[in-house]
Design a protein around this motif. Structure first.
Motif, PDB file in Angstrom:
ATOM      1  N   SER A 190       0.842  -1.193   0.000  1.00 47.21           N
ATOM      2  CA  SER A 190       0.000   0.000   0.000  1.00 47.21           C
ATOM      3  C   SER A 190       0.881   1.248   0.000  1.00 47.21           C
ATOM      4  N   SER A 213      -3.562   4.619  -1.430  1.00 51.48           N
ATOM      5  CA  SER A 213      -4.363   5.345  -0.458  1.00 51.48           C
ATOM      6  C   SER A 213      -4.793   6.655  -1.104  1.00 51.48           C
ATOM      7  N   HIS A 215      -8.254   8.592  -0.749  1.00 59.38           N
ATOM      8  CA  HIS A 215      -8.931   9.428   0.251  1.00 59.38           C
ATOM      9  C   HIS A 215      -9.626  10.681  -0.262  1.00 59.38           C
TER      10      HIS A 215
HETATM   11  N1  SAH Z   1       1.788   4.617   4.013  1.00 54.23           N
HETATM   12  C1  SAH Z   1       1.093   3.589   3.303  1.00 54.23           C
HETATM   13  C2  SAH Z   1       1.012   2.302   4.095  1.00 54.23           C
HETATM   14  C3  SAH Z   1       0.186   2.386   5.359  1.00 54.23           C
HETATM   15  S1  SAH Z   1      -1.346   1.714   4.989  1.00 54.23           S
HETATM   16  C4  SAH Z   1      -0.281   4.097   2.909  1.00 54.23           C
HETATM   17  O1  SAH Z   1      -0.723   5.105   3.452  1.00 54.23           O
HETATM   18  O2  SAH Z   1      -0.895   3.506   2.031  1.00 54.23           O
HETATM   19  C5  SAH Z   1      -2.379   2.301   6.203  1.00 54.23           C
HETATM   20  C6  SAH Z   1      -3.756   2.542   5.668  1.00 54.23           C
HETATM   21  O3  SAH Z   1      -4.583   2.999   6.743  1.00 54.23           O
HETATM   22  C7  SAH Z   1      -3.773   3.617   4.611  1.00 54.23           C
HETATM   23  O4  SAH Z   1      -4.710   3.362   3.609  1.00 54.23           O
HETATM   24  C8  SAH Z   1      -4.169   4.805   5.453  1.00 54.23           C
HETATM   25  O5  SAH Z   1      -4.637   5.845   4.689  1.00 54.23           O
HETATM   26  C9  SAH Z   1      -5.202   4.194   6.366  1.00 54.23           C
HETATM   27  N2  SAH Z   1      -5.481   5.004   7.540  1.00 54.23           N
HETATM   28  C10 SAH Z   1      -4.652   5.850   8.175  1.00 54.23           C
HETATM   29  N3  SAH Z   1      -5.272   6.452   9.186  1.00 54.23           N
HETATM   30  C11 SAH Z   1      -6.543   5.988   9.220  1.00 54.23           C
HETATM   31  C12 SAH Z   1      -7.654   6.218  10.069  1.00 54.23           C
HETATM   32  N4  SAH Z   1      -7.594   7.047  11.091  1.00 54.23           N
HETATM   33  N5  SAH Z   1      -8.794   5.558   9.780  1.00 54.23           N
HETATM   34  C13 SAH Z   1      -8.867   4.684   8.768  1.00 54.23           C
HETATM   35  N6  SAH Z   1      -7.845   4.419   7.952  1.00 54.23           N
HETATM   36  C14 SAH Z   1      -6.679   5.062   8.177  1.00 54.23           C
END
Ligand code: SAH
Length: 343
Positions: A190, A213, A215
């Motif tokens: 990811s 990711s 969002h």
């Molecule tokens: N840095 C990489 C790998 C970490 S994955 C990335 O961001 O893809 C972690 C996942 O959890 C990511 O999709 C991130 O956006 C999500 N995430 C982070 N904080 C979150 C939260 N508070 N609630 C739900 N998902 C979250």
């Protein structure tokens, strides 16, 4: 002394060859370590005495130190590990039906500081070594049993593509037929969407899944939520992904956290559907996991339903992810590698 688990099969083979040993010993060594789980060169009986002596003199086996282990009411388990320099990382196992997904950390801390994720709160300390990534898997497998892990996601603490070389090397160890021999399609990396690294990653043709990711489908909004993505324009990212998705048979995944009143409106859903038009993809909708560190709020049921309706109408393939392990702070975005006393 070198940590033997920092080496890929190809590297080990080369070292043995250069030292005048039979190169196929590399297969045997890999099989002892990763299949038979023997971490003692003296016990590797099908390797010559002189080679074992060489290995013993030059290599050692590292292990992670378990500091804490917690299990959620829903079966999610979280492991807190201490590394040689006293840094701490977390690893999570998430059971879902027959699937048991291991969530690996790739860095100590994270430099990208997404506005909803606690992993970056204390800043970035360092990249994990190959052995530290692979050891998370080995530790949990040894602890929970051979068939305890069916899938591996690089979704723990850190940005995997920011630790590119070590993550790729660890993937090679996971995939190696002489080593762990994990199925390609059951591995997923990811990323927040580091474009140059994605291009480099695709060139390697490892065959493993990539998850972005996202969002928000709106560049400005996304930038506010994820300031670390500023050098990676969304348009270019999507066009690169579109080109690639024509080649890949399996769909690309997008993670989309739903935050109340921020990115979860009908218009946000329309913008998302528009952005991914023509892409063979699946959207994982993840209701924001609450954290008292931020002022974001979880989405209302109404927002979720309306958002889903729009995606359905536009024929966008999606799933709504159930949050797991919230009670032990093991859900997405909750990993901070801090020791909490368990009552
Ligand atoms: N840095 C990489 C790998 C970490 S994955 C990335 O961001 O893809 C972690 C996942 O959890 C990511 O999709 C991130 O956006 C999500 N995430 C982070 N904080 C979150 C939260 N508070 N609630 C739900 N998902 C979250």
């Amino acid at each position: 002394m070198n940590d033997i688990k920092d080496y890929s099969y190809e590297e080990l083979r080369k070292i043995l060859e250069e030292e005048g040993f039979l190169p196929f010993y590399a297969k045997q060594i890999f099989s002892w370590i990763y299949k038979k789980r023997v971490e003692d060169f003296d016990k590797m009986t099908d390797i010559s005495q002189s080679c074992r002596a060489f290995l013993g003199k030059n290599f050692f086996f590292s292990t992670l130190k378990l500091v804490n282990e917690e299990t959620s009411y829903d079966g999610t388990r979280k492991f807190l590990f201490q590394l040689d320099d006293n840094s701490r990382i977390e690893t999570v196992v998430i059971p879902e039906g027959k699937r048991k997904t291991l969530c690996l950390s790739t860095q100590v801390g994270c430099r990208f500081r997404c506005s909803f994720c606690v992993s970056g709160l204390a800043g970035f300390k360092r990249n994990l070594k190959v052995s530290e990534i692979v050891n998370q898997y080995l530790y949990v497998r040894d602890f929970m049993g051979k068939n305890s892990i069916t899938n591996i996601v690089f979704m723990g603490i850190g940005e995997p593509l920011d630790n590119f070389e070590n993550v790729v090397k660890s993937i090679r160890i996971f995939l190696s037929p002489w080593g762990i021999y994990f199925g390609k399609r059951r591995l997923c990396v990811s990323t927040i969407g580091l474009l140059p690294k994605i291009i480099k990653f695709y060139k390697l043709n490892l065959g493993i899944k990539l998850s972005i990711s996202l969002h928000s489908a709106n560049y400005q909004k996304r930038l506010k939520l994820m300031p670390g993505t500023k050098d990676n324009p969304l348009e270019e990212l999507i066009s690169t992904l579109k080109k690639r998705s024509k080649k890949d048979k399996f769909p690309l995944t997008f993670e989309y956290i739903m935050i109340r009143g921020v990115n979860s409106s009908i218009d946000d859903a329309k913008e998302l559907a528009n952005l991914v038009k023509g892409l063979n993809c699946k959207i994982n909708l993840i209701p924001y996991n609450y954290s008292h560190f931020f002022s974001w709020e979880v989405p209302s049921q109404n927002e979720i339903e309306q958002f889903k309706e729009v995606l359905k109408k536009q024929n966008v393939f999606f799933t709504l992810r159930k949050s797991k392990g919230q009670d032990i702070l093991a859900s997405c975005g909750q990993l901070r590698a801090e020791f909490r006393e368990v009552d």
